[in-house]
Design a protein around this motif. Structure first.
Motif, PDB file in Angstrom:
ATOM      1  N   LEU B  69       0.826  -1.208   0.000  1.00  0.00           N
ATOM      2  CA  LEU B  69       0.000   0.000   0.000  1.00  0.00           C
ATOM      3  C   LEU B  69       0.858   1.255   0.000  1.00  0.00           C
ATOM      4  O   LEU B  69       0.579   2.223  -0.717  1.00  0.00           O
ATOM      5  CB  LEU B  69      -0.933  -0.009   1.220  1.00  0.00           C
ATOM      6  CG  LEU B  69      -2.092   0.982   1.166  1.00  0.00           C
ATOM      7  CD1 LEU B  69      -2.993   0.705  -0.025  1.00  0.00           C
ATOM      8  CD2 LEU B  69      -2.905   0.923   2.450  1.00  0.00           C
ATOM      9  N   PHE B  72       2.251   1.805  -3.366  1.00  0.00           N
ATOM     10  CA  PHE B  72       1.201   2.332  -4.246  1.00  0.00           C
ATOM     11  C   PHE B  72       0.989   3.827  -4.004  1.00  0.00           C
ATOM     12  O   PHE B  72       0.911   4.621  -4.941  1.00  0.00           O
ATOM     13  CB  PHE B  72      -0.096   1.561  -3.985  1.00  0.00           C
ATOM     14  CG  PHE B  72      -1.277   2.108  -4.717  1.00  0.00           C
ATOM     15  CD1 PHE B  72      -1.510   1.763  -6.043  1.00  0.00           C
ATOM     16  CD2 PHE B  72      -2.165   2.960  -4.100  1.00  0.00           C
ATOM     17  CE1 PHE B  72      -2.589   2.273  -6.724  1.00  0.00           C
ATOM     18  CE2 PHE B  72      -3.250   3.470  -4.776  1.00  0.00           C
ATOM     19  CZ  PHE B  72      -3.466   3.120  -6.086  1.00  0.00           C
ATOM     20  N   LEU B  73       0.909   4.203  -2.728  1.00  0.00           N
ATOM     21  CA  LEU B  73       0.692   5.616  -2.404  1.00  0.00           C
ATOM     22  C   LEU B  73       1.880   6.462  -2.859  1.00  0.00           C
ATOM     23  O   LEU B  73       1.707   7.574  -3.356  1.00  0.00           O
ATOM     24  CB  LEU B  73       0.467   5.780  -0.898  1.00  0.00           C
ATOM     25  CG  LEU B  73      -0.813   5.154  -0.361  1.00  0.00           C
ATOM     26  CD1 LEU B  73      -0.864   5.254   1.159  1.00  0.00           C
ATOM     27  CD2 LEU B  73      -2.036   5.800  -0.974  1.00  0.00           C
ATOM     28  N   ASN B  76       1.780   7.007  -6.588  1.00  0.00           N
ATOM     29  CA  ASN B  76       0.704   7.866  -7.080  1.00  0.00           C
ATOM     30  C   ASN B  76       0.533   9.151  -6.276  1.00  0.00           C
ATOM     31  O   ASN B  76      -0.514   9.786  -6.349  1.00  0.00           O
ATOM     32  CB  ASN B  76      -0.616   7.083  -7.081  1.00  0.00           C
ATOM     33  CG  ASN B  76      -0.578   5.932  -8.057  1.00  0.00           C
ATOM     34  OD1 ASN B  76      -0.562   6.136  -9.266  1.00  0.00           O
ATOM     35  ND2 ASN B  76      -0.533   4.716  -7.534  1.00  0.00           N
ATOM     36  N   LEU B  79      -0.604  12.278  -8.123  1.00  0.00           N
ATOM     37  CA  LEU B  79      -1.993  12.216  -8.545  1.00  0.00           C
ATOM     38  C   LEU B  79      -2.928  12.589  -7.402  1.00  0.00           C
ATOM     39  O   LEU B  79      -3.912  13.300  -7.582  1.00  0.00           O
ATOM     40  CB  LEU B  79      -2.297  10.790  -9.010  1.00  0.00           C
ATOM     41  CG  LEU B  79      -3.696  10.492  -9.493  1.00  0.00           C
ATOM     42  CD1 LEU B  79      -4.019  11.288 -10.733  1.00  0.00           C
ATOM     43  CD2 LEU B  79      -3.831   9.008  -9.756  1.00  0.00           C
ATOM     44  N   LEU B  80      -2.590  12.136  -6.225  1.00  0.00           N
ATOM     45  CA  LEU B  80      -3.458  12.363  -5.081  1.00  0.00           C
ATOM     46  C   LEU B  80      -3.511  13.827  -4.679  1.00  0.00           C
ATOM     47  O   LEU B  80      -4.493  14.281  -4.132  1.00  0.00           O
ATOM     48  CB  LEU B  80      -2.979  11.525  -3.890  1.00  0.00           C
ATOM     49  CG  LEU B  80      -2.952  10.028  -4.170  1.00  0.00           C
ATOM     50  CD1 LEU B  80      -2.366   9.282  -3.000  1.00  0.00           C
ATOM     51  CD2 LEU B  80      -4.329   9.518  -4.484  1.00  0.00           C
ATOM     52  N   GLU B  83      -6.483  16.442  -5.850  1.00  0.00           N
ATOM     53  CA  GLU B  83      -7.819  16.623  -5.273  1.00  0.00           C
ATOM     54  C   GLU B  83      -7.943  17.988  -4.609  1.00  0.00           C
ATOM     55  O   GLU B  83      -8.847  18.696  -4.730  1.00  0.00           O
ATOM     56  CB  GLU B  83      -8.059  15.547  -4.247  1.00  0.00           C
ATOM     57  CG  GLU B  83      -9.526  15.227  -4.054  1.00  0.00           C
ATOM     58  CD  GLU B  83     -10.225  16.189  -3.131  1.00  0.00           C
ATOM     59  OE1 GLU B  83     -11.412  16.476  -3.355  1.00  0.00           O
ATOM     60  OE2 GLU B  83      -9.600  16.683  -2.206  1.00  0.00           O
TER      61      GLU B  83
END
Lengths: 223, 83
Positions: B69, B72-73, B76, B79-80, B83
Motif C-alpha cells: 500500500l 502504491f501511495l 501515485n 496524482l493524489l 484533489e
C-alpha cells in the motif's frame, strides 16, 4: 448491518459536503479505517474464472487509482460524477446477475423488474420520489434491496444509455443506495425520510394546484 | 484525441468482475490493484503467482500489505495531490 448502523460512518457521512479541509480530513480518516477492510479483502487466494480486455478512458483509470486512497463516500462519488457520461458510453457490457433477492422466509422481490418499473417513463413521477416510495415499500433488508435495485438500474441504463434522460443516468450511476443518499446530501436515513416527506408535500401541493385554486376561488365567492 | 486505454478485467470465483487498475512490482513480486467493475469503491490487492494464470495469491501479512500500500501511495502521490 448497514453503514448507517456504525457510529463512525454516520458521523463521517454527516461531514460530507462541508469544507474542503474537512473533506481532506475525512479522506485520511477513511483511508486509515478502510485499510482494515482492504486488508481483509486482499487476503486469501482467488481463482480467475475469466479474463477479458476492455477499453476504458484513461481518465477513469487515473481516477480509480486516486479513488483507492479514499475508499468511501464523497470522494468516490465526486470522481464518479466527473466521469459518469464516459462510463455509460463504454460500459454496455456490464451486467448484474439475473436473480431475485432471496430470504430465509422464501419470499422474493423481483428487483430486476422493480428496477425496470422505476425507470419506466409511463408516468411523469419524479425519479427520486419513485425511489423513496420504493424504499418505503420494502419490508425487510431494505438497504440490501435498494442496493440491488440500484445495480439493476445501472445495468439497464448501461445497456441502452440513449433511451434515458441525463437525470436518470445521474441517479443510476451510483453503485448503491448509500452512495445515492450521500450524493444527494442526506446525512442518514432519518434525514432522508424527513426531507423526502417535505419534498413530497410540496410535490403533492403542486399536483393539486388547480383543485386548490378552484377551492380558493370558491371560498372568495362570486361564482 | 483518443484517450482510451485497453485494460484487463478478471472475473474471480466470487462471480465479480474486476478491473486491473494498477500493478506494482516489489522485490520480484507483482501486485495487482483490482476494482470491482460495478462498484469502484470495492477493491482489493492480489499477487500474481509465477507461471499460474488461473489463480491469484492473497496478501499474507500486515507487513506485506502495508509495504504494498505504501508503495502504491508513493507511486501515485502526485496524482493524489490534485484533489
Amino acid at each position: 448491518m448497514t453503514i448507517y448502523d456504525d457510529y463512525e460512518s454516520k458521523k463521517m457521512l454527516e461531514s460530507i459536503n462541508r469544507s474542503n479541509f474537512q473533506k481532506k480530513y475525512m479522506q485520511n480518516f477513511n483511508l486509515e479505517k478502510n485499510k482494515e477492510v482492504l486488508y481483509e479483502k486482499s487476503r486469501g487466494n482467488v481463482k480467475i474464472e475469466k479474463r477479458k480486455k476492455k477499453k476504458l478512458p484513461c481518465v477513469i483509470i487515473i481516477l480509480m487509482v486516486a479513488g483507492i486512497t479514499a475508499t468511501v463516500s464523497s470522494h468516490i462519488i465526486n470522481l464518479k460524477n466527473d466521469i459518469g457520461a464516459s462510463i455509460y458510453a463504454i460500459s454496455n457490457d456490464t451486467t448484474v446477475d439475473d436473480h431475485t433477492f432471496k430470504t430465509n422466509d422464501g419470499f422474493d422481490y423481483d428487483n430486476k423488474s422493480i428496477a425496470a418499473s422505476v425507470l419506466a417513463s409511463d408516468n411523469q413521477e419524479n425519479l427520486d420520489i419513485k425511489l423513496y416510495n420504493l424504499y418505503l415499500d420494502y419490508n425487510y433488508q431494505v438497504i440490501e434491496q435498494m442496493n440491488e435495485v440500484f445495480a439493476h438500474m445501472h445495468t439497464i441504463i448501461s445497456n441502452n444509455p440513449d433511451a434515458f434522460t441525463t437525470e436518470q443516468k445521474k441517479v443510476c450511476f451510483y453503485p448503491d443506495f448509500q452512495s445515492y443518499l450521500s450524493a444527494r446530501g442526506f446525512s442518514d436515513l432519518e434525514d432522508y425520510k424527513k426531507k423526502m416527506n417535505e419534498i413530497i408535500n410540496i410535490y403533492n401541493n403542486y399536483q393539486n394546484i388547480d383543485e386548490k385554486l378552484t377551492e380558493e376561488f370558491n371560498n372568495i365567492g362570486g361564482r | 484525441m483518443d484517450n482510451f486505454t485497453e485494460i484487463d478485467t478478471l472475473t474471480l470465483n466470487n462471480g465479480k468482475s474486476y478491473i486491473v487498475t494498477d500493478q506494482i512490482v516489489i522485490e520480484n513480486d507483482t501486485y495487482l490493484f483490482l476494482n470491482n467493475e460495478n462498484d469502484y469503491s470495492d477493491f482489493c490487492i492480489k499477487k500474481l503467482i509465477p507461471n499460474n494464470n488461473e489463480e491469484l495469491q492473497g496478501i499474507e501479512t500486515k507487513e506485506e500489505f502495508n509495504r504494498v500500500l505504501n508503495a502504491f501511495l508513493e507511486k501515485n502521490k502526485d496524482l493524489l495531490k490534485e484533489e
